[in-house]
Write a protein that holds these residues in place. Sequence first.
Motif, PDB file in Angstrom:
ATOM      1  N   LEU B  32       0.830  -1.204   0.000  1.00 30.90           N
ATOM      2  CA  LEU B  32       0.000   0.000   0.000  1.00 30.90           C
ATOM      3  C   LEU B  32       0.864   1.253   0.000  1.00 30.90           C
ATOM      4  N   PHE B  33       1.978   1.195   0.745  1.00 32.20           N
ATOM      5  CA  PHE B  33       2.814   2.389   0.816  1.00 32.20           C
ATOM      6  C   PHE B  33       3.466   2.658  -0.545  1.00 32.20           C
ATOM      7  N   THR B  34       3.972   1.609  -1.165  1.00 30.85           N
ATOM      8  CA  THR B  34       4.541   1.780  -2.502  1.00 30.85           C
ATOM      9  C   THR B  34       3.479   2.321  -3.455  1.00 30.85           C
ATOM     10  N   MET B  38       3.428   5.814  -5.654  1.00 33.38           N
ATOM     11  CA  MET B  38       3.181   5.886  -7.086  1.00 33.38           C
ATOM     12  C   MET B  38       1.989   6.790  -7.402  1.00 33.38           C
ATOM     13  N   PHE B  39       0.920   6.588  -6.631  1.00 29.88           N
ATOM     14  CA  PHE B  39      -0.253   7.432  -6.841  1.00 29.88           C
ATOM     15  C   PHE B  39       0.090   8.896  -6.559  1.00 29.88           C
ATOM     16  N   GLY B  40       0.897   9.088  -5.513  1.00 34.09           N
ATOM     17  CA  GLY B  40       1.302  10.447  -5.149  1.00 34.09           C
ATOM     18  C   GLY B  40       2.057  11.100  -6.297  1.00 34.09           C
ATOM     19  N   MET B  41       2.975  10.331  -6.908  1.00 38.19           N
ATOM     20  CA  MET B  41       3.725  10.861  -8.049  1.00 38.19           C
ATOM     21  C   MET B  41       2.780  11.224  -9.173  1.00 38.19           C
ATOM     22  N   ILE B 261      -1.015   3.621 -13.798  1.00 43.45           N
ATOM     23  CA  ILE B 261      -0.590   3.486 -12.398  1.00 43.45           C
ATOM     24  C   ILE B 261      -1.564   2.578 -11.663  1.00 43.45           C
ATOM     25  N   GLY B 262      -2.853   2.840 -11.853  1.00 43.18           N
ATOM     26  CA  GLY B 262      -3.860   2.020 -11.184  1.00 43.18           C
ATOM     27  C   GLY B 262      -3.710   0.553 -11.555  1.00 43.18           C
ATOM     28  N   LEU B 263      -3.516   0.302 -12.832  1.00 43.34           N
ATOM     29  CA  LEU B 263      -3.413  -1.077 -13.305  1.00 43.34           C
ATOM     30  C   LEU B 263      -2.158  -1.751 -12.770  1.00 43.34           C
ATOM     31  N   GLN B 264      -1.032  -1.026 -12.908  1.00 42.33           N
ATOM     32  CA  GLN B 264       0.243  -1.590 -12.456  1.00 42.33           C
ATOM     33  C   GLN B 264       0.199  -1.932 -10.978  1.00 42.33           C
ATOM     34  N   LEU B 265      -0.403  -1.016 -10.207  1.00 48.30           N
ATOM     35  CA  LEU B 265      -0.415  -1.248  -8.767  1.00 48.30           C
ATOM     36  C   LEU B 265      -1.329  -2.403  -8.399  1.00 48.30           C
ATOM     37  N   SER B 266      -2.411  -2.563  -9.159  1.00 48.03           N
ATOM     38  CA  SER B 266      -3.277  -3.715  -8.885  1.00 48.03           C
ATOM     39  C   SER B 266      -2.511  -5.005  -9.141  1.00 48.03           C
ATOM     40  N   ILE B 267      -1.727  -5.009 -10.216  1.00 49.37           N
ATOM     41  CA  ILE B 267      -0.932  -6.202 -10.515  1.00 49.37           C
ATOM     42  C   ILE B 267       0.099  -6.426  -9.405  1.00 49.37           C
ATOM     43  N   LEU B 361       7.465  14.708  -2.238  1.00 50.66           N
ATOM     44  CA  LEU B 361       6.429  13.809  -2.720  1.00 50.66           C
ATOM     45  C   LEU B 361       5.421  13.550  -1.609  1.00 50.66           C
ATOM     46  N   TYR B 362       4.145  13.663  -1.932  1.00 51.29           N
ATOM     47  CA  TYR B 362       3.105  13.390  -0.952  1.00 51.29           C
ATOM     48  C   TYR B 362       2.348  12.134  -1.349  1.00 51.29           C
ATOM     49  N   PRO B 363       2.585  11.024  -0.639  1.00 45.99           N
ATOM     50  CA  PRO B 363       1.875   9.793  -1.011  1.00 45.99           C
ATOM     51  C   PRO B 363       0.371   9.917  -0.765  1.00 45.99           C
ATOM     52  N   VAL B 364      -0.406   9.431  -1.667  1.00 42.42           N
ATOM     53  CA  VAL B 364      -1.866   9.379  -1.477  1.00 42.42           C
ATOM     54  C   VAL B 364      -2.365   8.049  -2.018  1.00 42.42           C
ATOM     55  N   LEU B 365      -3.484   7.603  -1.457  1.00 41.89           N
ATOM     56  CA  LEU B 365      -4.083   6.376  -1.963  1.00 41.89           C
ATOM     57  C   LEU B 365      -5.584   6.579  -2.005  1.00 41.89           C
ATOM     58  N   PRO B 366      -6.198   6.397  -3.174  1.00 39.64           N
ATOM     59  CA  PRO B 366      -7.649   6.598  -3.249  1.00 39.64           C
ATOM     60  C   PRO B 366      -8.395   5.536  -2.430  1.00 39.64           C
ATOM     61  N   VAL B 367      -9.531   5.941  -1.884  1.00 37.56           N
ATOM     62  CA  VAL B 367     -10.336   5.032  -1.058  1.00 37.56           C
ATOM     63  C   VAL B 367     -10.708   3.772  -1.837  1.00 37.56           C
ATOM     64  N   THR B 368     -10.984   3.957  -3.123  1.00 37.10           N
ATOM     65  CA  THR B 368     -11.381   2.798  -3.927  1.00 37.10           C
ATOM     66  C   THR B 368     -10.287   1.740  -3.953  1.00 37.10           C
TER      67      THR B 368
END
Lengths: 234, 404
Positions: B32-34, B38-41, B261-267, B361-368
């Motif tokens: 999740l942190f990684t 990525m999402f933050g970037m 990014i969304g796809l890569q992170l899901s993988i 860099l500010y990490p963020v992660l969408p609720v979804t």
Amino acid sequence: MSLIQINEVTKIYDGTAVPVKGLNEINLEIESGEFTAIVGPSGSGKTTLLNIVGGLDTPTSGSVVIDNVDLSTYKPDELVNFRLHHIGFVFQAYNLIPVFTAKENVEFIMLLQGLNKTDREKRAIELLEAVGLGDRVNNKPSELSGGQQQRIAVARALASKPSFVLADEPTANLDSATADSLLDLMENLNEDFNMTFVFSTHDQRVIDRAHRVITLHDGAVEKDELKIRLSKNN
Amino acid sequence: MLLSLAWRNIWRNKRRSLIIIAAIAVGLLCGLFTSAIMFGMGESLINSTIDRDLGHIQIHTKTFEDDKLLTDTIPSSIKILSEIKSQPNVTGASSRLIIEGMISSATSSGGVRVTGIQPQDEMKVTTVHNNIVAGKYFSDNIPNQILLGYKLAENLGLKEKSKVVLSFQGLDGSIIYGAFRVTGIFRTESTMFDRSTVFIKESDILSLLASQPIFHEIVVRLNSYQKVDSLYTNLTKSYDDLSVKSWKELAPELKLMDEMIGLQLSIFMGVILFALLFGITNTMLMSVLERVREFGVLMAIGMKRKKVFWMIILETITLAIVGGIVGMILAIITITYFGFAGINLSAFAAGLSEWGLGTILYPVLPVTFYLSITVMILLTAIFSAIYPAIKAIKLKPATAIRTF
Ligand SMILES: Nc1ncnc2c1ncn2[C@@H]1O[C@H](COP(=O)(O)OP(=O)(O)OP(=O)(O)O)[C@@H](O)[C@H]1O
Ligand SMILES: [Mg+2]
């Protein structure tokens, strides 16, 4: 009709390199209200017989009829249901769920039967009182002695209101005094509630307490002695 | 009672359960942190592009983007501008005049995009005024001021107050020259932008062109990017003869990046969970094998195989949920902390700014994303439980009870 009819039951274990004959053409009838011991040396087929009567194993040939129903007519799931409602089981050891308290262990079988919480709890406590553990209802098995654990197992066996109780060497792990008092308990339940008990043992002191003694040898009935007649009310 | 049984069974072997819970938690935390980084970037790239010059929505004529013709102006643009400014959630709208031209200093020259703006409107739409590193933003009554990027200034050897000449084609096709004085030098996250863009006041261009007010571009900014879609729909309807585009269309590479990014992170999360799957299976298998006798007794006294199966699934799910909750809480704490504090990436800053990224860099992660992870954990737990559960229900009570 007898409660349990065993007709020409033969059991051959063929999973092994050389097939082993566990039971050889056994014929027996057991009446309601009996307090019967199955005895015999190690390997004589006691466990095999109790398993087949209890619907845990199937005979290679012959049939077991309980309450006028041939067990071989049940489908696997029906057989589980049959065991749940008609047979109480007590094993030699590790009968209980270790993470459950005495009361929960007794309750669990009634949960499987679909009883509601209030009825379950009430009956569990009554039964634990009947087996002399009214003050240990909230203890886990590991906090109780071997004899007390077997009493809980007996209470659980009765909780499902079975037609009879099968106990495979219920006293094997107990010292003789404790074994004696477990036998007292079972005998009382037999007399007070007319509950049928069929238990196996090779302990002579326990054998002496039985009302009927069936001796097996090499998978066959060697001797069948009636010591105490069933009381008249049967 | 089954749930409580599952819960207590988990804690029978505390150490083993804690190890697998820790594995799930750590796996999830790292994943999740990684992902949040990525999402933050991604988000910062999108935001900085939006802030720099894109805005949330842009309006042009339908043909402007292809040819960038000076004459291809938005009709009745002043009316449109004031209509848009009065829309809900709109925090600013700015008109721009865009000309491709040349800039020359005493020593050198190069091609630039000349953007004519109304300084006050532009401040509400983009952040150029915040990015001035030398000199200052436009002053109201001084004519012929020019703002340029630090890279362009470097290339042309320009400083604050230096003189430059802009040249571009006028409305009649003739070349127009205008002399400007550098009022400020800006530096954004994007070196590309800083090399190729200059801002001047609209009024200065109009007088060079000797023209009535004309605009090529209207840029709209909203109070939140989440409101973009609804305004976008409104504007496309109201101005169907114009080309209305949201940031996603204006910078399709950003949209693509966002999706990638969304796809890569899901993988990526899938791979982590797949690895955990084996750990969970192993734990549950050990737990089942330890309890062979117990399952034998339970099935003997009348517990149906189906129930035994579900009991093991339930135990596994409980185990995974505990690990999952611990991991998520740790991840939320870490991500929230760094989300405020930021992660200083100045060591890599040179490379990052080529990409249009800032140094913090500010990490963020969408609720979804959390939701989909929860579903993925549950699925992992169920998959891990299937093999041990099948093992358990394959037991024959008679043989299971014999096994010591
Ligand atoms: N699963 C099995 N596979 C093969 N042979 C078996 C199996 N179970 C029992 N037997 C054999 O069947 C015979 C009867 O065994 P059983 O367990 O019924 O005897 P028992 O009278 O209960 O003995 P004990 O007093 O030691 O419990 C033995 O020869 C035993 O080795
Ligand atoms: Mg035996």
